[in-house]
Write an enzyme that holds these catalytic residues in place. Sequence first.
Site, short mmCIF file in Angstrom:
data_model
loop_
_atom_site.label_atom_id
_atom_site.label_comp_id
_atom_site.label_asym_id
_atom_site.label_seq_id
_atom_site.Cartn_x
_atom_site.Cartn_y
_atom_site.Cartn_z
N LEU A 32 11.25 -20.44 -4.26
CA LEU A 32 10.27 -19.58 -3.60
C LEU A 32 8.97 -19.61 -4.41
CD1 LEU A 32 10.69 -16.13 -2.02
CD2 LEU A 32 9.17 -16.24 -3.95
N HIS A 85 2.85 3.38 -8.93
CA HIS A 85 2.66 1.94 -9.20
C HIS A 85 3.88 1.36 -9.91
CE1 HIS A 85 -1.28 2.18 -7.60
NE2 HIS A 85 -1.84 2.79 -8.61
N ASP A 136 0.84 -1.20 0.00
CA ASP A 136 0.00 0.00 0.00
C ASP A 136 0.87 1.26 0.00
OD1 ASP A 136 -2.28 1.50 0.06
OD2 ASP A 136 -2.80 1.05 2.14
#
Length: 246
Positions: free
Chosen positions: A136, A42, A25
């Site tokens: 991962l 972004h 956020d």
Amino acid sequence: MLRKPEKALDLSHYKIPTHVAIIMDGNGRWAKRRGLPRQAGHRAGAENLRRIVRAGVEFGIQVLTIYAFSTENWGRPESEVRGLMRIFARVLDQEIDELHSQGVCLHHLGELSGINPTLQEKVRRALELTKNNNRLILNIAFNYGGRAEILQAVRQMLADGIDPNDLSEELFSSYLFTQGLPDPDLVIRTSGELRISNFLIWQAAYAEFYPTPAFWPDFGREELYDAIVAFNQRERRFGLVTEREL
Ligand code: FPP
């Protein structure tokens, strides 16, 4: 391009959370502070994602889940939604080889059918390319909502004719997008907000929550390290009492 030498961060005396989930956020506020459009925030957020995935691999995190686009995000201005779709497409086009070479296995959480067919195809190709990697697991929650996830699980269980007496937490979990994966141990939310915002609402039942004031583009490797250290200072009780309280 030469990368700045990274500070040595020793986690050898710490327990590494198996599954870390992040609510990324603050991209908009990061951009605003710099007098830039939200899309620049972004883009900076997407660049930071690259740093965090690399740090996740370095620290030995096994599952990393990021909240990239919620079902509620469709309500943002059309230009911003289009911008986020473009960034996702670019991440899939330009980062996938690097992710693959790092041993990252990509998963998607959410409804693929809701996004445009070209993007859907890029996601499918990325999942296929990386499916055998095991360093991962990177879950990208895109067009994801926790309540919608639970509803689709219930719908599917009804369609499968599950006997109510057979219903267990394990069975229910196996109908979620995260099937087969451990629940998150640590949920990080950047930018100082203290909400869970419909993110992994079933899976995060016992996760430790780590809010940090840093905006997502500023939450780097050292901040992830701090979150892991803080996680180690928590006492996870899973509803039980500890010996010293008896
Ligand atoms: C929240 O910041 C962030 C988002 C809604 C999008 C997160 C997306 C990225 C980090 C881009 C890269 C990732 C992929 C895979 C698409 P905000 O816009 O709500 O910030 P604000 O609260 O300061 O306005």
